[in-house]
Each structure stands twice: as C-alpha cells, then as structure tokens.
Design an enzyme around this catalytic site. Structure first.
Site, mmCIF file in Angstrom:
data_model
loop_
_atom_site.group_PDB
_atom_site.id
_atom_site.type_symbol
_atom_site.label_atom_id
_atom_site.label_comp_id
_atom_site.label_asym_id
_atom_site.label_seq_id
_atom_site.Cartn_x
_atom_site.Cartn_y
_atom_site.Cartn_z
ATOM 1 C CG ASN A 94 -1.691 1.258 1.404
ATOM 2 O OD1 ASN A 94 -1.769 2.065 0.485
ATOM 3 N ND2 ASN A 94 -2.277 1.450 2.587
ATOM 4 C CD1 TRP A 95 3.751 1.137 -2.678
ATOM 5 C CD2 TRP A 95 3.635 2.121 -4.691
ATOM 6 N NE1 TRP A 95 4.537 0.419 -3.540
ATOM 7 C CE2 TRP A 95 4.494 1.003 -4.782
ATOM 8 C CE3 TRP A 95 3.403 2.886 -5.837
ATOM 9 C CZ2 TRP A 95 5.121 0.631 -5.974
ATOM 10 C CZ3 TRP A 95 4.027 2.518 -7.024
ATOM 11 C CH2 TRP A 95 4.879 1.405 -7.086
ATOM 12 C CE LYS A 96 0.045 3.217 4.787
ATOM 13 N NZ LYS A 96 0.245 3.284 6.229
ATOM 14 C CG HIS A 155 -5.584 1.993 5.297
ATOM 15 N ND1 HIS A 155 -5.049 2.954 6.114
ATOM 16 C CD2 HIS A 155 -4.633 1.044 5.138
ATOM 17 C CE1 HIS A 155 -3.795 2.609 6.414
ATOM 18 N NE2 HIS A 155 -3.528 1.447 5.837
ATOM 19 C CD GLU A 182 -2.534 5.584 6.786
ATOM 20 O OE1 GLU A 182 -2.545 5.653 5.541
ATOM 21 O OE2 GLU A 182 -1.636 4.994 7.431
ATOM 22 C CD GLU A 193 -3.220 -2.366 7.310
ATOM 23 O OE1 GLU A 193 -2.192 -2.692 6.725
ATOM 24 O OE2 GLU A 193 -3.779 -1.275 7.158
ATOM 25 N N GLY A 215 2.894 2.339 10.879
ATOM 26 C CA GLY A 215 3.850 3.429 10.737
ATOM 27 C C GLY A 215 4.571 3.797 12.013
ATOM 28 C CB SER A 228 5.643 -1.839 11.854
ATOM 29 O OG SER A 228 5.262 -0.504 12.149
ATOM 30 N N GLY A 286 3.078 -1.077 4.255
ATOM 31 C CA GLY A 286 3.074 0.353 3.942
ATOM 32 C C GLY A 286 4.485 0.817 3.611
ATOM 33 N N GLY A 287 5.141 1.437 4.578
ATOM 34 C CA GLY A 287 6.449 2.070 4.359
ATOM 35 C C GLY A 287 7.467 1.174 3.666
HETATM 36 P P1 13P Z 1 3.310 0.458 7.667
HETATM 37 O O1 13P Z 1 3.804 -0.829 7.059
HETATM 38 O O2 13P Z 1 4.045 1.667 7.179
HETATM 39 O O3 13P Z 1 3.237 0.364 9.169
HETATM 40 O O4 13P Z 1 1.804 0.655 7.145
HETATM 41 C C1 13P Z 1 0.910 -0.401 7.246
HETATM 42 C C2 13P Z 1 -0.303 -0.072 6.474
HETATM 43 O O5 13P Z 1 -1.054 0.799 6.836
HETATM 44 C C3 13P Z 1 -0.543 -0.822 5.223
HETATM 45 O O6 13P Z 1 -1.826 -0.595 4.742
#
Ligand code: 13P
Length: 243
Positions: free
Chosen positions: A8-10, A92, A94, A162, A168, A202, A223-224
């Site tokens: 997920n590149w956000k 999600h 966020e 999640e 994050g 994470s 994510g990251g």
């Molecule tokens: P991180 O891997 O950066 O913690 O993000 C997880 C996430 O929200 C994937 O959708």
C-alpha cells in the site's frame, strides 16, 4: 495457498517514481510463488500496470460508493475497474481515523466494489486504548459485522488486520498477536468461507517470515517498507519461503 504480499503505497510514488520502482523491482523478483499486489496512488495506477512487467495485481486505495456524481475529488469503483484495477482497499485505518470513515460507509463501499467486480480488501483493526481495555474481540467483531452482509455469495474478497497502534510506528504485533486477531476475524466471517486474512502494521524484511508463518496469517499488507523495491522484494521472498 500462495501468500499474498501487498504494498500500500499510500500518498507516495507519482508516475515517475512508479516507473523507477518497477525498473528496479522487476529483476529482483525471482520467485513467482507469492501473489503480489500493489496499491499505488490513483494517478500512478496506469503507469504501474504498464511498467510493472511482472506477475502482479493492482488495486486502488479507496473508492466512493456511488457510480458517478457531483462528488469532487472522488473516484468510483466502476472507474477504477475501467482503469485496470482488480482490487480495492476499503476502510484503511487512515480512512477511518484521519478522514472519519464510519463502519456504515465501509459497508457501502464494499457493496459498490462487489457490484463493479472489484475484489474488496477490507481493513479492520483496534486502537491502542481499545486493546488495553480488553476490547480487541468486540472491536473486530463489530467492524467485520458491519460489512459481512455485503459479502454474502461473493467469490473473492480479503480482510486485512491492521492494528492501528502498529501502523507506521515501528511497533509490530507478534506472530501470536496476529494469529489471535486473525482467528477472531475468521470466526466473525463465519459462513462466508475461507478468505485470505492479511496482517499489516510495520511489516519489514526482518519480521515478515515469522508473521507469514503464523497460524491464520495468509499474507501481509505493507506500507512504508513497500516503497523501496529492494526491501519489498525481500518481503516477497519471505512470503515465498513461508508459503
Ligand atoms: P506500515 O507498514 O508503514 O506500518 O503501514 C501499514 C499499512 O497501513 C498498510 O496498509
């Protein structure tokens, strides 16, 4: 079942960075025994599809539940499908906690995805205070219960667990924490059948293998660590080893 390794590149990687990502990622993928999925920003979706040249599926990170309308800034499931998306992330954390998306809206979006023929990847997860108050089970069952009805008879969908406190932050659920939560999600899905349940929060090359080897963990939503082609390729390798 092949593990799902999803990125997920956000709000990262425009078209230029997307092309650069795949030119470096492509030669790194040696093992095709994982199911790779990418969720780039909408503006980078067509570049991702055209430049990936590796076996992967693509999705969008959010949709509106209407097919069309005077809704500035939104996109519909139908448009995402037409642009080449096969999947969509819904609910999600966020979206829920930064943009105030409710369980009812998540359910409407799941319905819209299903109608358009997109595979919904619905995200659930508790906040730290909820976990500390012993409310993990209640929160997950409420979140799953809100959209389960819209998935009756649907051939393909996924759920991503999640925990909000692990997104994050560098804090990761232990493989045991993930198994416990995934067991609750599976139980709450009940008769809907055995859909893949992914862990997110994470995920890194150093913890991916242990997480994907845990009971009831069918893959990861990253994510990251999905933004760097070398790092994400190492997570995909961990998934191939755990599958
Ligand atoms: P991180 O891997 O950066 O913690 O993000 C997880 C996430 O929200 C994937 O959708």
């Amino acid at each position: 079942m092949a593990k799902v390794v999803a990125g997920n590149w956000k709000m990262h990687h425009g078209p230029v960075a997307t092309e650069r990502f795949f030119s470096r990622f492509r030669p790194e993928v040696r093992d095709d025994s994982v199911r790779l999925v990418f969720f780039p920003p909408d503006l980078s979706l067509s570049t991702a599809i055209d430049s990936a040249r590796t076996r992967a599926d693509f999705g969008v990170q959010n949709i509106h539940w209407q097919a069309a309308g005077a809704l500035t800034g939104e996109i519909s499931a139908e448009m995402a499908k037409e642009a080449g998306a096969a999947l969509v992330l819904i609910g999600h954390s966020e979206r829920r906690h930064v943009f105030g998306e409710t369980d009812a809206e998540v359910d409407r979006k799941v319905g819209a995805a299903v109608r358009a023929g997109l595979v919904p990847v619905v995200c659930v997860g508790e906040q730290l205070e909820e976990r500390r108050a012993g409310r993990l089970d209640e929160v997950l069952r409420r979140q799953v219960g809100a959209f389960a009805g819209s998935l009756a008879g649907v051939a393909e969908f996924m759920v991503a667990y999640e925990p909000v406190w692990a997104i994050g932050t560098g804090e990761t659920a232990t493989p045991g924490d993930a198994s416990e939560a995934h067991g609750i999600v599976r139980d709450a899905l009940g008769a809907l059948g055995r859909a893949p349940v992914l862990y997110g929060g994470s995920v890194k090359p150093g913890n991916a293998a242990a997480l994907m080897s845990a009971r009831d963990v069918d893959g990861v939503l990253v994510g990251g660590a999905s933004l760097d082609p070398d790092v994400f390729a190492r997570i995909a390798e961990a998934g191939a080893g755990a599958g």
